[in-house]
Write a protein that holds these residues in place. Structure first.
Motif, PDB file in Angstrom:
ATOM      1  N   GLY A 182       0.806  -1.219   0.000  1.00 18.65           N
ATOM      2  CA  GLY A 182       0.000   0.000   0.000  1.00 18.65           C
ATOM      3  C   GLY A 182       0.837   1.266   0.000  1.00 18.65           C
ATOM      4  O   GLY A 182       0.585   2.192  -0.767  1.00 18.65           O
ATOM      5  N   LEU A 183       1.831   1.286   0.863  1.00 18.02           N
ATOM      6  CA  LEU A 183       2.666   2.486   0.962  1.00 18.02           C
ATOM      7  C   LEU A 183       3.538   2.687  -0.277  1.00 18.02           C
ATOM      8  O   LEU A 183       3.703   3.814  -0.742  1.00 18.02           O
ATOM      9  CB  LEU A 183       3.532   2.426   2.224  1.00 18.02           C
ATOM     10  N   LEU A 184       4.076   1.606  -0.812  1.00 22.08           N
ATOM     11  CA  LEU A 184       4.923   1.723  -2.001  1.00 22.08           C
ATOM     12  C   LEU A 184       4.098   2.183  -3.198  1.00 22.08           C
ATOM     13  O   LEU A 184       4.526   3.054  -3.965  1.00 22.08           O
ATOM     14  CB  LEU A 184       5.616   0.397  -2.286  1.00 22.08           C
ATOM     15  N   THR A 185       2.909   1.631  -3.349  1.00 22.16           N
ATOM     16  CA  THR A 185       2.024   2.054  -4.436  1.00 22.16           C
ATOM     17  C   THR A 185       1.683   3.533  -4.296  1.00 22.16           C
ATOM     18  O   THR A 185       1.727   4.288  -5.276  1.00 22.16           O
ATOM     19  CB  THR A 185       0.738   1.192  -4.437  1.00 22.16           C
ATOM     20  N   ARG A 186       1.365   3.938  -3.098  1.00 26.23           N
ATOM     21  CA  ARG A 186       1.045   5.349  -2.838  1.00 26.23           C
ATOM     22  C   ARG A 186       2.255   6.236  -3.113  1.00 26.23           C
ATOM     23  O   ARG A 186       2.139   7.297  -3.736  1.00 26.23           O
ATOM     24  CB  ARG A 186       0.597   5.489  -1.389  1.00 26.23           C
ATOM     25  N   PHE A 187       3.448   5.798  -2.668  1.00 22.50           N
ATOM     26  CA  PHE A 187       4.660   6.578  -2.888  1.00 22.50           C
ATOM     27  C   PHE A 187       4.936   6.745  -4.378  1.00 22.50           C
ATOM     28  O   PHE A 187       5.226   7.850  -4.849  1.00 22.50           O
ATOM     29  CB  PHE A 187       5.866   5.922  -2.206  1.00 22.50           C
ATOM     30  N   VAL A 188       4.842   5.662  -5.134  1.00 22.79           N
ATOM     31  CA  VAL A 188       5.122   5.734  -6.574  1.00 22.79           C
ATOM     32  C   VAL A 188       4.146   6.683  -7.257  1.00 22.79           C
ATOM     33  O   VAL A 188       4.540   7.511  -8.077  1.00 22.79           O
ATOM     34  CB  VAL A 188       5.083   4.317  -7.209  1.00 22.79           C
ATOM     35  N   ARG A 189       2.866   6.594  -6.904  1.00 24.94           N
ATOM     36  CA  ARG A 189       1.863   7.491  -7.485  1.00 24.94           C
ATOM     37  C   ARG A 189       2.168   8.953  -7.152  1.00 24.94           C
ATOM     38  O   ARG A 189       2.188   9.818  -8.030  1.00 24.94           O
ATOM     39  CB  ARG A 189       0.476   7.101  -6.964  1.00 24.94           C
TER      40      ARG A 189
END
Length: 164
Positions: A148-155
């Motif tokens: 969740g956090l990595l996806t959010r960070f990349v976005r």
């Protein structure tokens, strides 16, 4: 983030991002696959950039929009002549085909072939197995949190760097 003080957690994220970038530059996953005898394709003579193009084209196609070479170049962050050479290699290898744009006959769209989709599925499967192995000692909650956090960070990182 006032002044020059960088919070420790931000510095830690920066270090991790740089380490991932360096790992990619060293072709760490490709080398691991070679060491383990897990060639994910029958196209060993093709540069990694062809498979990056295939990944970009398949992702765009998955969102309902086959890209042109120029659009793929922008998504890859390379110039149009380089993307054109990569597309030609992928077409010659049978991984992509060029389709006429039904709205503009002057444009051709890049579309993955069945072989291209199969190769990409094997590449993604290998990457997923490596990630699963790397996080095998983690709890499910930690994996879910990272996802969740990595996806959010990349976005958010993409939005910041592209100005969108």
């Amino acid at each position: 983030m006032g002044g020059n003080r960088i919070p420790e957690e931000v510095a830690d994220i920066e270090s991790a991002v740089v380490a991932l970038h360096r790992s990619r530059q060293r072709r760490a996953l490709a080398r691991l696959g070679e060491r383990r005898g897990e060639r994910t394709d029958r196209h060993g003579e093709l540069p990694d950039a062809v498979f990056e193009l295939l990944d970009v084209v398949a992702s765009a196609a998955g969102q309902g929009a086959a890209p042109t070479v120029t659009e793929a170049a922008a998504l890859l962050g390379v110039d149009q002549p380089r993307a054109s050479r990569l597309a030609a290699q992928a077409v010659e290898a049978g991984l992509l085909w060029r389709a006429a744009d039904q709205q503009d006959g002057r444009r051709s769209l890049l579309v993955p072939t069945q072989d291209g989709r199969d190769v990409l599925a094997r590449i993604r499967g290998f990457r997923c197995r490596v990630i699963a192995e790397s996080t095998a000692g983690w709890s499910t909650e930690d994996r879910v949190a990272l996802a969740g956090l990595l996806t959010r960070f990349v976005r958010d990182f993409e939005a910041t760097t592209t100005g969108t």
